[in-house]
Design a protein around this motif. Structure first.
Motif, PDB file in Angstrom:
ATOM      1  N   ARG A  30     -37.559  -5.077 -67.759  1.00 45.44           N
ATOM      2  CA  ARG A  30     -36.362  -4.768 -68.538  1.00 45.44           C
ATOM      3  C   ARG A  30     -35.090  -5.316 -67.884  1.00 45.44           C
ATOM      4  NH1 ARG A  30     -34.050  -0.412 -67.315  1.00 45.44           N
ATOM      5  NH2 ARG A  30     -34.023   0.682 -69.286  1.00 45.44           N
ATOM      6  N   SER A  31     -35.182  -5.647 -66.570  1.00 43.19           N
ATOM      7  CA  SER A  31     -34.013  -6.190 -65.865  1.00 43.19           C
ATOM      8  C   SER A  31     -33.498  -7.477 -66.522  1.00 43.19           C
ATOM      9  CB  SER A  31     -34.349  -6.456 -64.393  1.00 43.19           C
ATOM     10  OG  SER A  31     -35.495  -7.261 -64.301  1.00 43.19           O
ATOM     11  N   ALA A  32     -34.349  -8.123 -67.333  1.00 43.37           N
ATOM     12  CA  ALA A  32     -33.906  -9.320 -68.061  1.00 43.37           C
ATOM     13  C   ALA A  32     -32.612  -9.023 -68.813  1.00 43.37           C
ATOM     14  CB  ALA A  32     -34.988  -9.765 -69.045  1.00 43.37           C
TER      15      ALA A  32
ATOM     16  N   CYS B 201     -36.669 -12.279 -56.546  1.00 39.90           N
ATOM     17  CA  CYS B 201     -36.934 -12.693 -57.941  1.00 39.90           C
ATOM     18  C   CYS B 201     -38.104 -11.995 -58.615  1.00 39.90           C
ATOM     19  CB  CYS B 201     -37.179 -14.197 -57.981  1.00 39.90           C
ATOM     20  SG  CYS B 201     -38.695 -14.692 -57.106  1.00 39.90           S
ATOM     21  N   SER B 202     -38.910 -11.271 -57.835  1.00 41.36           N
ATOM     22  CA  SER B 202     -40.132 -10.683 -58.410  1.00 41.36           C
ATOM     23  C   SER B 202     -39.805  -9.428 -59.231  1.00 41.36           C
ATOM     24  CB  SER B 202     -41.081 -10.313 -57.258  1.00 41.36           C
ATOM     25  OG  SER B 202     -42.285  -9.837 -57.776  1.00 41.36           O
ATOM     26  N   PRO B 203     -40.433  -9.182 -60.374  1.00 36.75           N
ATOM     27  CA  PRO B 203     -41.583  -9.886 -60.958  1.00 36.75           C
ATOM     28  C   PRO B 203     -41.248 -11.146 -61.749  1.00 36.75           C
ATOM     29  CG  PRO B 203     -41.019  -7.994 -62.314  1.00 36.75           C
ATOM     30  CD  PRO B 203     -40.088  -7.954 -61.133  1.00 36.75           C
ATOM     31  N   GLY B 204     -39.967 -11.452 -61.955  1.00 37.02           N
ATOM     32  CA  GLY B 204     -39.664 -12.747 -62.560  1.00 37.02           C
ATOM     33  C   GLY B 204     -38.858 -12.715 -63.852  1.00 37.02           C
ATOM     34  N   ALA B 205     -38.318 -11.558 -64.214  1.00 38.37           N
ATOM     35  CA  ALA B 205     -37.569 -11.490 -65.485  1.00 38.37           C
ATOM     36  C   ALA B 205     -36.296 -12.343 -65.431  1.00 38.37           C
ATOM     37  CB  ALA B 205     -37.221 -10.043 -65.813  1.00 38.37           C
ATOM     38  N   TRP B 206     -35.619 -12.345 -64.272  1.00 46.62           N
ATOM     39  CA  TRP B 206     -34.403 -13.168 -64.170  1.00 46.62           C
ATOM     40  C   TRP B 206     -34.772 -14.650 -64.149  1.00 46.62           C
ATOM     41  CZ3 TRP B 206     -29.841 -10.982 -60.774  1.00 46.62           C
ATOM     42  CH2 TRP B 206     -29.441  -9.744 -61.307  1.00 46.62           C
ATOM     43  N   LEU B 207     -35.963 -14.978 -63.623  1.00 46.00           N
ATOM     44  CA  LEU B 207     -36.399 -16.386 -63.676  1.00 46.00           C
ATOM     45  C   LEU B 207     -36.515 -16.810 -65.138  1.00 46.00           C
ATOM     46  CD1 LEU B 207     -39.305 -16.408 -60.994  1.00 46.00           C
ATOM     47  CD2 LEU B 207     -36.953 -17.231 -60.679  1.00 46.00           C
TER      48      LEU B 207
ATOM     49  N   ILE C 123     -36.890 -16.572 -54.790  1.00 51.57           N
ATOM     50  CA  ILE C 123     -37.465 -16.218 -53.493  1.00 51.57           C
ATOM     51  C   ILE C 123     -37.692 -14.720 -53.475  1.00 51.57           C
ATOM     52  CG2 ILE C 123     -37.056 -16.178 -50.990  1.00 51.57           C
ATOM     53  CD1 ILE C 123     -35.435 -18.739 -51.413  1.00 51.57           C
ATOM     54  N   ASP C 124     -38.875 -14.336 -53.049  1.00 52.27           N
ATOM     55  CA  ASP C 124     -39.136 -12.896 -52.906  1.00 52.27           C
ATOM     56  C   ASP C 124     -40.130 -12.690 -51.775  1.00 52.27           C
ATOM     57  OD1 ASP C 124     -38.575 -10.369 -55.070  1.00 52.27           O
ATOM     58  OD2 ASP C 124     -40.121 -10.036 -53.547  1.00 52.27           O
ATOM     59  N   ILE C 125     -39.979 -11.569 -51.126  1.00 54.08           N
ATOM     60  CA  ILE C 125     -40.867 -11.170 -50.050  1.00 54.08           C
ATOM     61  C   ILE C 125     -42.279 -10.904 -50.605  1.00 54.08           C
ATOM     62  CG2 ILE C 125     -40.446  -8.695 -50.186  1.00 54.08           C
ATOM     63  CD1 ILE C 125     -39.695  -8.778 -47.221  1.00 54.08           C
TER      64      ILE C 125
ATOM     65  N   GLU D  15     -41.168 -15.481 -49.490  1.00 57.81           N
ATOM     66  CA  GLU D  15     -40.480 -15.550 -48.195  1.00 57.81           C
ATOM     67  C   GLU D  15     -39.534 -14.366 -48.067  1.00 57.81           C
ATOM     68  OE1 GLU D  15     -40.677 -16.867 -44.971  1.00 57.81           O
ATOM     69  OE2 GLU D  15     -41.102 -18.715 -46.068  1.00 57.81           O
ATOM     70  N   ASP D  16     -39.296 -13.964 -46.839  1.00 55.71           N
ATOM     71  CA  ASP D  16     -38.307 -12.920 -46.582  1.00 55.71           C
ATOM     72  C   ASP D  16     -36.963 -13.612 -46.354  1.00 55.71           C
ATOM     73  OD1 ASP D  16     -36.656 -10.983 -45.461  1.00 55.71           O
ATOM     74  OD2 ASP D  16     -38.271 -10.050 -44.312  1.00 55.71           O
ATOM     75  N   VAL D  17     -36.002 -13.330 -47.201  1.00 55.46           N
ATOM     76  CA  VAL D  17     -34.704 -14.020 -47.100  1.00 55.46           C
ATOM     77  C   VAL D  17     -34.086 -13.804 -45.716  1.00 55.46           C
ATOM     78  CG1 VAL D  17     -32.349 -14.096 -48.055  1.00 55.46           C
ATOM     79  CG2 VAL D  17     -34.302 -13.966 -49.585  1.00 55.46           C
ATOM     80  N   ARG D  18     -34.384 -12.667 -45.086  1.00 56.11           N
ATOM     81  CA  ARG D  18     -33.797 -12.361 -43.767  1.00 56.11           C
ATOM     82  C   ARG D  18     -34.247 -13.345 -42.694  1.00 56.11           C
ATOM     83  NH1 ARG D  18     -35.743  -6.248 -43.762  1.00 56.11           N
ATOM     84  NH2 ARG D  18     -37.540  -7.443 -44.458  1.00 56.11           N
TER      85      ARG D  18
ATOM     86  N   SER E 179     -28.452 -12.481 -56.626  1.00 54.04           N
ATOM     87  CA  SER E 179     -29.250 -11.607 -55.760  1.00 54.04           C
ATOM     88  C   SER E 179     -29.435 -10.251 -56.425  1.00 54.04           C
ATOM     89  CB  SER E 179     -28.597 -11.398 -54.398  1.00 54.04           C
ATOM     90  OG  SER E 179     -29.342 -10.401 -53.696  1.00 54.04           O
ATOM     91  N   ASP E 180     -30.692  -9.978 -56.756  1.00 51.91           N
ATOM     92  CA  ASP E 180     -31.057  -8.651 -57.288  1.00 51.91           C
ATOM     93  C   ASP E 180     -31.898  -7.949 -56.224  1.00 51.91           C
ATOM     94  OD1 ASP E 180     -30.974  -6.769 -59.321  1.00 51.91           O
ATOM     95  OD2 ASP E 180     -32.762  -7.518 -60.341  1.00 51.91           O
ATOM     96  N   MET E 181     -31.778  -8.436 -54.962  1.00 54.92           N
ATOM     97  CA  MET E 181     -32.621  -7.900 -53.885  1.00 54.92           C
ATOM     98  C   MET E 181     -32.367  -6.413 -53.716  1.00 54.92           C
ATOM     99  SD  MET E 181     -32.817 -10.590 -50.743  1.00 54.92           S
ATOM    100  CE  MET E 181     -31.081 -10.946 -50.556  1.00 54.92           C
TER     101      MET E 181
HETATM  102  C1  LIG Z   1     -35.203  -5.152 -58.494  1.00 51.15           C
HETATM  103  S1  LIG Z   1     -36.366  -6.287 -57.874  1.00 51.15           S
HETATM  104  C2  LIG Z   1     -35.827  -7.803 -58.600  1.00 51.15           C
HETATM  105  C3  LIG Z   1     -36.139  -7.917 -60.072  1.00 51.15           C
HETATM  106  C4  LIG Z   1     -35.932  -9.319 -60.593  1.00 51.15           C
HETATM  107  N1  LIG Z   1     -34.516  -9.658 -60.626  1.00 51.15           N
HETATM  108  C5  LIG Z   1     -36.494  -9.472 -61.981  1.00 51.15           C
HETATM  109  O1  LIG Z   1     -35.699  -9.479 -62.913  1.00 51.15           O
HETATM  110  O2  LIG Z   1     -37.702  -9.581 -62.117  1.00 51.15           O
HETATM  111  C6  LIG Z   1     -35.869  -6.484 -56.198  1.00 51.15           C
HETATM  112  C7  LIG Z   1     -36.706  -7.448 -55.412  1.00 51.15           C
HETATM  113  O3  LIG Z   1     -36.068  -7.719 -54.169  1.00 51.15           O
HETATM  114  C8  LIG Z   1     -37.091  -8.097 -53.285  1.00 51.15           C
HETATM  115  N2  LIG Z   1     -36.614  -8.115 -51.891  1.00 51.15           N
HETATM  116  C9  LIG Z   1     -36.139  -7.082 -51.168  1.00 51.15           C
HETATM  117  N3  LIG Z   1     -35.830  -7.470 -49.917  1.00 51.15           N
HETATM  118  C10 LIG Z   1     -36.092  -8.808 -49.861  1.00 51.15           C
HETATM  119  C11 LIG Z   1     -35.981  -9.790 -48.827  1.00 51.15           C
HETATM  120  N4  LIG Z   1     -35.527  -9.468 -47.611  1.00 51.15           N
HETATM  121  N5  LIG Z   1     -36.356 -11.058 -49.097  1.00 51.15           N
HETATM  122  C12 LIG Z   1     -36.823 -11.379 -50.321  1.00 51.15           C
HETATM  123  N6  LIG Z   1     -36.955 -10.491 -51.337  1.00 51.15           N
HETATM  124  C13 LIG Z   1     -36.594  -9.222 -51.109  1.00 51.15           C
HETATM  125  C14 LIG Z   1     -38.171  -7.054 -53.552  1.00 51.15           C
HETATM  126  O4  LIG Z   1     -39.432  -7.493 -53.090  1.00 51.15           O
HETATM  127  C15 LIG Z   1     -38.097  -6.925 -55.071  1.00 51.15           C
HETATM  128  O5  LIG Z   1     -39.078  -7.691 -55.711  1.00 51.15           O
END
Ligand SMILES: C[S@@+](CC[C@H](N)C(=O)[O-])C[C@H]1O[C@@H](n2cnc3c(N)ncnc32)[C@H](O)[C@@H]1O
Length: 230
Positions: free
Chosen positions: A20-22, A46-52, A71-73, A92-95, A115-117
């Motif tokens: 639904r975040s789309a 980016c996971s699960p991918g709605a913004w992609l 990019i997502d962990i 990948e972990d952005v950190r 960034s929706d992280m």
């Molecule tokens: C709310 S979800 C994003 C939803 C996404 N925007 C969508 O519409 O599908 C937040 C995401 O941030 C990721 N995340 C949190 N910390 C992260 C990091 N250090 N590096 C990469 N991804 C990270 C989480 O794994 C999670 O999938």
């Protein structure tokens, strides 16, 4: 409001969005024209991918070009609907990523950084806000560069500001960062202000009522090659 939230969930299903975040991104886009056809877009968390899906649709037809790099962990299975060959997702972990890693992805720089992280929330509002602020700061560093020191002495060529790099966001580019509101969020937005033509807060209607999430939006990056103190 619960009815509206159900409605958003149903709409997401009907449009084959994976979350639904789309609709949050669509609502922000409607108000601010964040993404344009042919843009290069970096989507952190980016996971699960709605913004992609949404970002790819906003790139326009294939001949407009552009790209969306997520990019997502976590692993992200690219959604079959809404994403074309211009989309890729990296686990990948952005950190732990360096500026060079990001620059390698798009040597010319991105037009948009999203960034929706978000960490898994704990229920402790202060802790959750502090952790979200850290991720927001990280996203800002990726986009705008690191401000290594503010000596204030004015003795060096750049008045005491030394930069390790200037970030991957192009001049005139747009930045969108999610934060869970708490102490430090207003200060964070204030620090972005000199770097953009316009900085504003948005809370899309698609956000859950109980959520403390807000989005800070920087429109039109001013300084691609230098930065200035807030
Ligand atoms: C709310 S979800 C994003 C939803 C996404 N925007 C969508 O519409 O599908 C937040 C995401 O941030 C990721 N995340 C949190 N910390 C992260 C990091 N250090 N590096 C990469 N991804 C990270 C989480 O794994 C999670 O999938």
């Amino acid at each position: 409001m619960a009815k509206w939230q159900d409605h958003v969930g149903l709409l997401a299903k009907a449009h084959k969005y994976v979350a639904r975040s789309a609709f949050k991104l669509l609502q922000i886009q409607k108000r601010s024209q964040l993404i344009h056809p042919g843009d290069w877009v970096l989507d952190l968390g980016c996971s699960p991918g709605a913004w992609l899906q949404v970002a790819c649709q906003l790139l326009g037809p294939l001949h407009c070009g552009g790209s969306v790099i997520g990019i997502d962990i976590k692993d992200t299975a690219l959604p079959l609907v809404g994403c074309d060959d211009r989309v890729m997702a990296i686990k990948e972990d952005v950190r732990t990523m360096s500026h060079d890693d990001f620059q390698y992805l798009c040597p010319g720089g991105f037009h948009v950084v999203l960034s929706d992280m978000c960490h898994n929330t704990t229920g402790n509002a202060m802790l959750d806000a502090a952790r979200s602020l850290q991720l927001g700061q990280l996203a800002a560093e990726v986009a705008l560069g690191e401000q290594q020191s503010f000596s204030g002495g004015g003795s060096s060529a750049d008045d005491g500001i030394s930069l390790e790099h200037h970030g991957v966001l192009q001049e005139n580019g747009n930045l969108l960062i999610k934060l869970l509101q708490g102490s430090g969020s207003q200060e964070f937005a204030k620090q972005l202000r000199p770097q953009f033509r316009k900085v504003l807060w948005m809370r899309p209607e698609a956000s859950r009522r109980a959520s403390r999430e807000m989005y800070v939006l920087g429109l039109g990056r001013r300084y691609a090659c230098s930065t200035q103190p807030a």
